[in-house]
Scaffold this active site. Sequence first.
Site, PDB file in Angstrom:
ATOM      1  N   TYR A  85       3.993   2.686  12.819  1.00  0.00           N
ATOM      2  CA  TYR A  85       3.405   2.918  11.450  1.00  0.00           C
ATOM      3  C   TYR A  85       1.813   2.350  11.578  1.00  0.00           C
ATOM      4  CZ  TYR A  85       5.531  -1.867  10.616  1.00  0.00           C
ATOM      5  OH  TYR A  85       5.757  -3.273  10.815  1.00  0.00           O
ATOM      6  N   GLU A  86       1.345   2.569  10.217  1.00  0.00           N
ATOM      7  CA  GLU A  86      -0.272   2.206  10.451  1.00  0.00           C
ATOM      8  C   GLU A  86      -1.040   3.209  11.155  1.00  0.00           C
ATOM      9  OE1 GLU A  86      -0.484   0.714   7.860  1.00  0.00           O
ATOM     10  OE2 GLU A  86       1.346  -0.101   7.600  1.00  0.00           O
ATOM     11  N   GLY A  87      -0.419   4.216  11.380  1.00  0.00           N
ATOM     12  CA  GLY A  87      -1.047   5.285  12.358  1.00  0.00           C
ATOM     13  C   GLY A  87      -0.215   5.152  13.606  1.00  0.00           C
ATOM     14  N   MET A 108       0.938  -0.964  -0.125  1.00  0.00           N
ATOM     15  CA  MET A 108      -0.051   0.093  -0.058  1.00  0.00           C
ATOM     16  C   MET A 108       0.891   1.220   0.051  1.00  0.00           C
ATOM     17  SD  MET A 108      -1.916  -0.112   3.741  1.00  0.00           S
ATOM     18  CE  MET A 108      -1.011  -0.291   5.195  1.00  0.00           C
ATOM     19  N   GLN A 157      -4.077   6.046  16.830  1.00  0.00           N
ATOM     20  CA  GLN A 157      -5.124   4.973  17.484  1.00  0.00           C
ATOM     21  C   GLN A 157      -5.844   5.269  18.650  1.00  0.00           C
ATOM     22  OE1 GLN A 157      -5.157   2.524  15.245  1.00  0.00           O
ATOM     23  NE2 GLN A 157      -3.307   3.348  14.304  1.00  0.00           N
TER      24      GLN A 157
END
Length: 596
Positions: free
Chosen positions: A442-444, A165, A449
Amino acid sequence: MPQYNAPLRDMQFVLHELLKVEDVLKTLPAHADTNRELIDQVLEEGGKFTSQVLFPLNHSGDREGCTYNKDTKTVTPPKGYKEAYKQYVEAGWAALSCDPEFGGQGLPLVMNNSFYEMLNSSNQAWTMYPGLSHGAYECIHAHGSDEQKALYLPKLISGEWTGTMCLTEAHCGTDLGLLRSKAEPQADGSYKITGSKIFISAGEHDMSDNIVHLVLARLPDAPQGSKGISLFIVPKFMPNADGSLGSRNPITCGAIEEKMGIHGNATCQMNLDGAVGWLIGGPHKGLNAMFVFMNAARLGVGMQGLGLTEVAYQNALVYAKDRIQMRSLSGVKAPDKAADPIIVHPDVRRMLLTAKAYAEGGRAFCSYVALQLDKELNHPDEEVRKEAADQVALLTPVVKAFITDNAWIATSECLQVYGGHGYISEWGMEQYVRDARINMIYEGTNTIQSLDLLGRKILMDNGAKLKKFGAQVQAFIEDNGTDEAMSEFISPLADIGDKVSKLTMEIGMKAFQNPDEVGAAAVPYLRVVGHLVYAYFFAQMAKIALEKQDSGDNFYKSKLATARFYFARLLPETATLIRQARSGSANLMALDADLF
């Protein structure tokens, strides 16, 4: 030297005794035939693959890292990675929980989840290559056209192609509304995409025949901000209608990042110079489509934290039993040796039990969420699907943030068990600490979160999802409240449940007056909710262990001791966290930026 053995006994306990997955799967037509024998067999084989094939590559892959060729703009992963991927694909692991319509095995996500814990324990950097592919599969499966599904899914499921992604750009991280990549429509229905992306995990390598990039970009008429983002499928090689590969697409790697950890994974700067792509999910609907990928990735990152916690614990435990140093404060424990093994010392036990508790709590939690996903996707009753979807939405940010925070704590404690040897690379522990640190980012980031949990998942619906989970916890409390043997677990569980309700209401009221109150409270608030979840699962596990502690199986005695440690030593952290969350935003925002 480092070692890893899949924790099959505890996995089986969680799946069969705690969650009773076989009974739940019987209610799901797609998985009604999945029985305990099959689950255990798959996990046993997964344990062999991860410990025998992947784990031996973990340390060497970290030392070697990836190699970038600036002339060809290609990346070569560490030695053995490509061969291990070939074994992975040939054994069918890539297809485990994928749709049979496109060549998948159609097994439950809760099984795939346990397998991914093993993958991450054995080699997180390697696991990110197929892990991101699974996210790409899920995104195309959910939002792709029939033609896109027919072309891409069989190749992703077989493992012949991998996926990525491509979100982040150098000037924006989580704030994707700022991205600048452009997509120009073409007469044939495709798009020419131009832009640069950074931090693209597994963005370039030679492990698979093709790489399917999912790229966020803006159409010429796109509105500003996140509402103007579209999603495109941009393959490394242009596929023909029959799935064979055509010409090279101009999406190339400009460099790979020099990183603190996960050296075996290619973290790439990707450049798109008029690369051909195809719209997926509709114009300006890219963020919605990409959220399927992002949520899958967030759950996957939680599993990365869990995997590292488990493998760090296993190795620290072996070391603590073998390493001799000083004598026990309460008297000699190993008179035949010059000193006692360090596992006799109380603080060494504290460190080991911290990692053990965070691994076992995380395993129960992640397996529960994976089972809710199976229900959301497959249960015939729409109301059950909705209830499961609400739980997944509520708990996903907690999985990502709480478990990865705990992994940072646990791997650091396990390194400390080794003393000076933990800081030396040959023992392998310092790699787990370095690898664990990225999972909080990562991934926010875990702050993102926390904001998602408090702002979007709880306050936005006036706490409806949280109240449903709380009712589930309360039902367990009421069912076991009169059991004297359970009081040491039920009383603190009830207490933290009540405190979460009151804290949520208090923050919500403050937020009406000042939105900064949400930002100030979010991070400690998420950890409090995480402890509520762990306390709930540890209380359930303690109930089972109490019933079976005299069975002759020492597993249950160990489980009971771990639960008692969790309630006595880890749950009390919530007292400090609640005070932090209640302290408000004034102490953070009063100082003018120029005065820092």
